[in-house]
Design an enzyme around this catalytic site. Structure first.
Site, PDB file in Angstrom:
ATOM      1  N   SER A  44     -59.372 -32.066  19.221  1.00 34.60           N
ATOM      2  CA  SER A  44     -58.579 -32.180  19.661  1.00 34.60           C
ATOM      3  C   SER A  44     -57.202 -32.422  19.407  1.00 34.60           C
ATOM      4  O   SER A  44     -56.512 -31.355  19.011  1.00 34.60           O
ATOM      5  CB  SER A  44     -58.193 -33.672  20.087  1.00 34.60           C
ATOM      6  N   HIS A 272     -52.298 -38.445  17.275  1.00 41.94           N
ATOM      7  CA  HIS A 272     -52.892 -36.289  17.961  1.00 41.94           C
ATOM      8  C   HIS A 272     -51.719 -35.866  17.390  1.00 41.94           C
ATOM      9  O   HIS A 272     -49.958 -36.724  17.461  1.00 41.94           O
ATOM     10  CB  HIS A 272     -53.105 -36.689  18.726  1.00 41.94           C
TER      11      HIS A 272
END
Length: 292
Positions: A44, A272
């Site tokens: 990711s 993230h």
């Protein structure tokens, strides 16, 4: 099916000047023409999961963004990009299907590949999500006091990295080299998620107990050292993100941070990189790999 996105560089010289250049390697050159054949693999952090817009050609479960660092690298260098990055990927997903209908990531790599980039390893053993979840829950219960996550888990996470993630990283990098022996392979370290010292003002966004902040930071450093060691032992290039991402952790304000916090962030997937972070990763990859 791997997607190919062809872009043209507007200013490679400016990108290289902005990048933190490390190493003395010669610029990467295409082996079959003037355009670099560039394959992006990874999890990711490579897919830019959580950043809009999503790549319409990617499986929805991968949450791949068109603003991820591989797309930025391709735009700046004019490389022909095959992007098979996928959120949640582990090293095992290089050789096997991650989801039904999704080809193993290594299928995108062949002898004509000039450049490969990736981040991988953080999802093996659920290292990132396991540690963040455990430490976040413990931090809330403790009201931010002490080091409840460290007290409960000790060296569990680092032992798992040494026992299984590190050898899996070496195997994955060797497999890439076997399929593309002439390619420049760059594996990026993970940019800093939390600061080196606890910031009391950050607890509402990152509910980590004060004593667990250095614990998580040390865990991430340990993983990045495993990535670096695997790279050095397989002929890959380690793209170190530590210095470049210092001061851009999830506790910093919007516009400065590269990583979104657990709470009150802008990404639809927390903890993230945001678009700024992906650009920072692209800068570092271009500089270290000397793409052009």
């Amino acid at each position: 099916m791997a997607t190919r996105t062809r872009t043209r560089s507007l200013s490679l010289a400016a990108a290289l000047a902005a990048a933190a250049s490390i190493g003395l390697a010669a610029p990467a050159q295409a082996t079959g023409g003037d355009t670099l054949d560039y394959v992006a693999l990874g999890d990711s952090f490579s897919a830019g999961s959580g950043i809009l817009p999503l790549d319409p050609a990617a499986p929805l479960l991968c949450a791949r963004s068109t603003a991820n660092y591989p797309h930025v690298v391709a735009q700046r260098t004019g490389a022909e990009l095959t992007d098979v990055t996928c959120g949640g990927a582990q090293t095992k997903d290089f050789a096997a299907s991650q989801y039904p209908g999704v080809a193993p990531q290594l299928d995108a790599v062949d002898a004509d590949t000039d450049v490969v980039t990736l981040t991988i390893g953080g999802n093996d053993n659920n290292t990132f999500i396991g540690a963040i979840t455990a430490c976040g829950s413990a931090g809330v219960i403790s009201g931010g006091k002490g080091s409840p996550c460290k007290d409960a888990n000790g060296d569990k996470f680092t032992k798992e990295i040494d026992a299984s993630t590190y050898p899996a990283l070496k195997a994955a990098l060797r497999a890439i080299k076997d399929k593309a022996p002439d390619a420049r392979v760059g594996i990026l370290g993970y940019p800093w998620i939390i600061p080196a010292k606890a910031d009391p003002t950050c607890f509402a966004k990152m509910p980590i107990a004060s004593g667990d902040v250095p614990y998580l930071r040390d865990l991430q450093a340990h993983l990045n050292r495993a990535v670096q060691r695997a790279a050095s032992e397989t002929g890959a290039t380690f793209v170190d993100m530590a210095a470049a991402s210092e001061g851009h952790d999830a506790c910093k304000p919007k516009g400065t941070r590269w990583i979104e916090p657990m709470l009150f962030g802008t990404n639809f997937i927390p903890v993230h990189p945001n678009a700024i972070g992906e650009k920072g990763m692209a800068d570092q990859a271009i500089g270290v790999l000397k793409l052009g």
